[in-house]
Design a protein around this motif. Sequence first.
Motif, PDB file in Angstrom:
ATOM      1  N   GLU A 101       0.835  -1.201   0.000  1.00 26.05           N
ATOM      2  CA  GLU A 101       0.000   0.000   0.000  1.00 26.05           C
ATOM      3  C   GLU A 101       0.871   1.253   0.000  1.00 26.05           C
ATOM      4  O   GLU A 101       0.523   2.269  -0.605  1.00 26.05           O
ATOM      5  CB  GLU A 101      -0.887  -0.015   1.237  1.00 26.05           C
ATOM      6  N   ILE A 102       2.036   1.166   0.669  1.00 26.71           N
ATOM      7  CA  ILE A 102       2.886   2.347   0.769  1.00 26.71           C
ATOM      8  C   ILE A 102       3.688   2.580  -0.505  1.00 26.71           C
ATOM      9  O   ILE A 102       3.966   3.719  -0.857  1.00 26.71           O
ATOM     10  CB  ILE A 102       3.848   2.196   1.969  1.00 26.71           C
ATOM     11  N   LEU A 103       4.071   1.506  -1.202  1.00 23.82           N
ATOM     12  CA  LEU A 103       4.958   1.652  -2.367  1.00 23.82           C
ATOM     13  C   LEU A 103       4.343   1.098  -3.637  1.00 23.82           C
ATOM     14  O   LEU A 103       4.930   0.234  -4.277  1.00 23.82           O
ATOM     15  CB  LEU A 103       6.275   0.898  -2.108  1.00 23.82           C
ATOM     16  N   PRO A 104       3.160   1.553  -4.071  1.00 19.42           N
ATOM     17  CA  PRO A 104       2.546   0.936  -5.245  1.00 19.42           C
ATOM     18  C   PRO A 104       3.289   1.219  -6.532  1.00 19.42           C
ATOM     19  O   PRO A 104       3.055   0.550  -7.535  1.00 19.42           O
ATOM     20  CB  PRO A 104       1.151   1.568  -5.289  1.00 19.42           C
ATOM     21  N   LYS A 105       4.238   2.184  -6.519  1.00 23.99           N
ATOM     22  CA  LYS A 105       4.906   2.547  -7.758  1.00 23.99           C
ATOM     23  C   LYS A 105       5.862   1.468  -8.226  1.00 23.99           C
ATOM     24  O   LYS A 105       6.148   1.333  -9.411  1.00 23.99           O
ATOM     25  CB  LYS A 105       5.690   3.843  -7.533  1.00 23.99           C
ATOM     26  N   TYR A 106       6.419   0.695  -7.287  1.00 22.81           N
ATOM     27  CA  TYR A 106       7.471  -0.254  -7.669  1.00 22.81           C
ATOM     28  C   TYR A 106       7.093  -1.703  -7.445  1.00 22.81           C
ATOM     29  O   TYR A 106       7.635  -2.581  -8.094  1.00 22.81           O
ATOM     30  CB  TYR A 106       8.747   0.035  -6.868  1.00 22.81           C
ATOM     31  N   ILE A 107       6.169  -1.965  -6.506  1.00 23.88           N
ATOM     32  CA  ILE A 107       5.887  -3.365  -6.156  1.00 23.88           C
ATOM     33  C   ILE A 107       4.888  -3.939  -7.141  1.00 23.88           C
ATOM     34  O   ILE A 107       3.778  -3.436  -7.269  1.00 23.88           O
ATOM     35  CB  ILE A 107       5.345  -3.463  -4.718  1.00 23.88           C
TER      36      ILE A 107
ATOM     37  N   HIS B 183       9.823  -3.775  -9.579  1.00 22.21           N
ATOM     38  CA  HIS B 183      10.364  -3.283 -10.845  1.00 22.21           C
ATOM     39  C   HIS B 183      11.806  -2.834 -10.590  1.00 22.21           C
ATOM     40  O   HIS B 183      12.086  -2.259  -9.552  1.00 22.21           O
ATOM     41  CB  HIS B 183       9.523  -2.098 -11.333  1.00 22.21           C
TER      42      HIS B 183
ATOM     43  N   PRO C 239      14.748   2.768  -3.729  1.00 26.82           N
ATOM     44  CA  PRO C 239      13.664   3.213  -2.841  1.00 26.82           C
ATOM     45  C   PRO C 239      13.142   2.119  -1.914  1.00 26.82           C
ATOM     46  O   PRO C 239      12.979   2.351  -0.713  1.00 26.82           O
ATOM     47  CB  PRO C 239      12.569   3.655  -3.827  1.00 26.82           C
TER      48      PRO C 239
ATOM     49  N   ALA D 196      -0.435   6.649   1.349  1.00 27.94           N
ATOM     50  CA  ALA D 196      -0.435   5.744   2.493  1.00 27.94           C
ATOM     51  C   ALA D 196       0.775   5.993   3.384  1.00 27.94           C
ATOM     52  O   ALA D 196       0.697   5.889   4.612  1.00 27.94           O
ATOM     53  CB  ALA D 196      -0.424   4.299   2.002  1.00 27.94           C
ATOM     54  N   TYR D 197       1.939   6.339   2.757  1.00 27.28           N
ATOM     55  CA  TYR D 197       3.139   6.559   3.559  1.00 27.28           C
ATOM     56  C   TYR D 197       2.910   7.681   4.558  1.00 27.28           C
ATOM     57  O   TYR D 197       3.264   7.582   5.736  1.00 27.28           O
ATOM     58  CB  TYR D 197       4.335   6.893   2.657  1.00 27.28           C
TER      59      TYR D 197
ATOM     60  N   TRP E 153      11.187  10.607  -4.400  1.00 30.50           N
ATOM     61  CA  TRP E 153      10.889   9.403  -5.167  1.00 30.50           C
ATOM     62  C   TRP E 153       9.410   9.264  -5.510  1.00 30.50           C
ATOM     63  O   TRP E 153       9.050   8.616  -6.476  1.00 30.50           O
ATOM     64  CB  TRP E 153      11.309   8.155  -4.399  1.00 30.50           C
ATOM     65  N   LYS E 154       8.520   9.835  -4.685  1.00 28.48           N
ATOM     66  CA  LYS E 154       7.080   9.747  -4.884  1.00 28.48           C
ATOM     67  C   LYS E 154       6.588   8.318  -5.134  1.00 28.48           C
ATOM     68  O   LYS E 154       6.100   8.004  -6.210  1.00 28.48           O
ATOM     69  CB  LYS E 154       6.643  10.618  -6.074  1.00 28.48           C
ATOM     70  N   PRO E 155       6.690   7.431  -4.151  1.00 27.79           N
ATOM     71  CA  PRO E 155       6.318   6.033  -4.400  1.00 27.79           C
ATOM     72  C   PRO E 155       4.824   5.765  -4.373  1.00 27.79           C
ATOM     73  O   PRO E 155       4.395   4.635  -4.579  1.00 27.79           O
ATOM     74  CB  PRO E 155       7.000   5.286  -3.243  1.00 27.79           C
ATOM     75  N   TRP E 156       3.975   6.805  -4.119  1.00 29.42           N
ATOM     76  CA  TRP E 156       2.540   6.565  -4.052  1.00 29.42           C
ATOM     77  C   TRP E 156       1.890   6.580  -5.428  1.00 29.42           C
ATOM     78  O   TRP E 156       0.711   6.304  -5.565  1.00 29.42           O
ATOM     79  CB  TRP E 156       1.874   7.632  -3.168  1.00 29.42           C
ATOM     80  N   GLU E 157       2.656   6.932  -6.470  1.00 29.38           N
ATOM     81  CA  GLU E 157       2.081   6.928  -7.808  1.00 29.38           C
ATOM     82  C   GLU E 157       1.795   5.501  -8.244  1.00 29.38           C
ATOM     83  O   GLU E 157       2.341   4.564  -7.675  1.00 29.38           O
ATOM     84  CB  GLU E 157       3.074   7.591  -8.777  1.00 29.38           C
ATOM     85  N   PRO E 158       0.969   5.318  -9.271  1.00 29.94           N
ATOM     86  CA  PRO E 158       0.677   3.941  -9.703  1.00 29.94           C
ATOM     87  C   PRO E 158       1.906   3.289 -10.345  1.00 29.94           C
ATOM     88  O   PRO E 158       2.894   3.940 -10.625  1.00 29.94           O
ATOM     89  CB  PRO E 158      -0.450   4.122 -10.733  1.00 29.94           C
ATOM     90  N   LEU E 159       1.769   1.997 -10.609  1.00 29.09           N
ATOM     91  CA  LEU E 159       2.911   1.159 -11.008  1.00 29.09           C
ATOM     92  C   LEU E 159       3.643   1.709 -12.229  1.00 29.09           C
ATOM     93  O   LEU E 159       3.037   2.155 -13.189  1.00 29.09           O
ATOM     94  CB  LEU E 159       2.383  -0.246 -11.311  1.00 29.09           C
ATOM     95  N   VAL E 160       4.995   1.663 -12.162  1.00 32.71           N
ATOM     96  CA  VAL E 160       5.814   2.209 -13.243  1.00 32.71           C
ATOM     97  C   VAL E 160       5.627   1.413 -14.533  1.00 32.71           C
ATOM     98  O   VAL E 160       5.356   1.962 -15.589  1.00 32.71           O
ATOM     99  CB  VAL E 160       7.303   2.195 -12.842  1.00 32.71           C
TER     100      VAL E 160
END
Lengths: 165, 116
Positions: A22-28, A44, A50, B43-44, B97-104
Amino acid sequence: TVRPKNEVEHKQLCAFGEYVAEILPKYIQQVQVTCFNELELLIHPDGIIPVLTFLRDHTNAQFKSLADLTAVDVPSRQYRFEIVYNLLSLRFNSRIRVKTYTDELTPVESAVPVHKAANWYEREVWDMYGVFFANHPDLRRILTDYGFEGHPFRKDFPLSGYVEV
Amino acid sequence: MFMLSLQTTGLVGLAVAENPHERLRILYTKILGVLQNIPKDAAYRKYTEQIVNERFDLVKKEADVQKLQDKLNSGQIEEVIVQAENELSLARKMVQWKPWEPLVEEPPSNQWRWPI
């Protein structure tokens, strides 16, 4: 005899996996918990630093210790190498596995700025598989002989090598 | 547990912190300040604010160091300070880094299939 199933631990690991996802949806890309209660995060390759920094520094996930850094070669896939990081949290006594992928030519970010222990492990992965680590302080061969050509742990490298000794 | 002027933490390389409450107060306020730069629905931000506010309240209420260590249940006070410093540096990096964005990028469909 078979190891008894620990449902409580399984549930805790599932909950923690969902928390991190939930915290890291950009990479997981995927989270899985094996039947032996091992949590795995599938990442990814852009997200190595990160995710590893998050797992090391966040209060709920103090995975300060890098236990292992290896690679797996599956030649039939488009991205044939799978890099695996095993982390251990001393505060919470738990382990986690982080997996990424790459092919033969794409470099991967080095984990050395995050965990100093990754230094020789990445040299070994470079030597044995040929995975290049960008921003590594000193990437050179560590196990093979000085003039050795080839990457021995790849699945297409023959058992007795190319050179007769 | 008697408080002499010569204490040790028992851990190599970690000096005893004088005035830990002040240090923790500064660190937690800084973390909350950095978290304001993250979108509210991430969420973070939500979880970290929850953790930091919980610890901050405990630090504000409890003046005795030993009892504070027991209530936080997270090792020695010096370790809690180190952890807060780590969380601060992590929060600063998260803003970039902005990790809350949707999947790369989605993986290829056979990438994570096991057995092959």
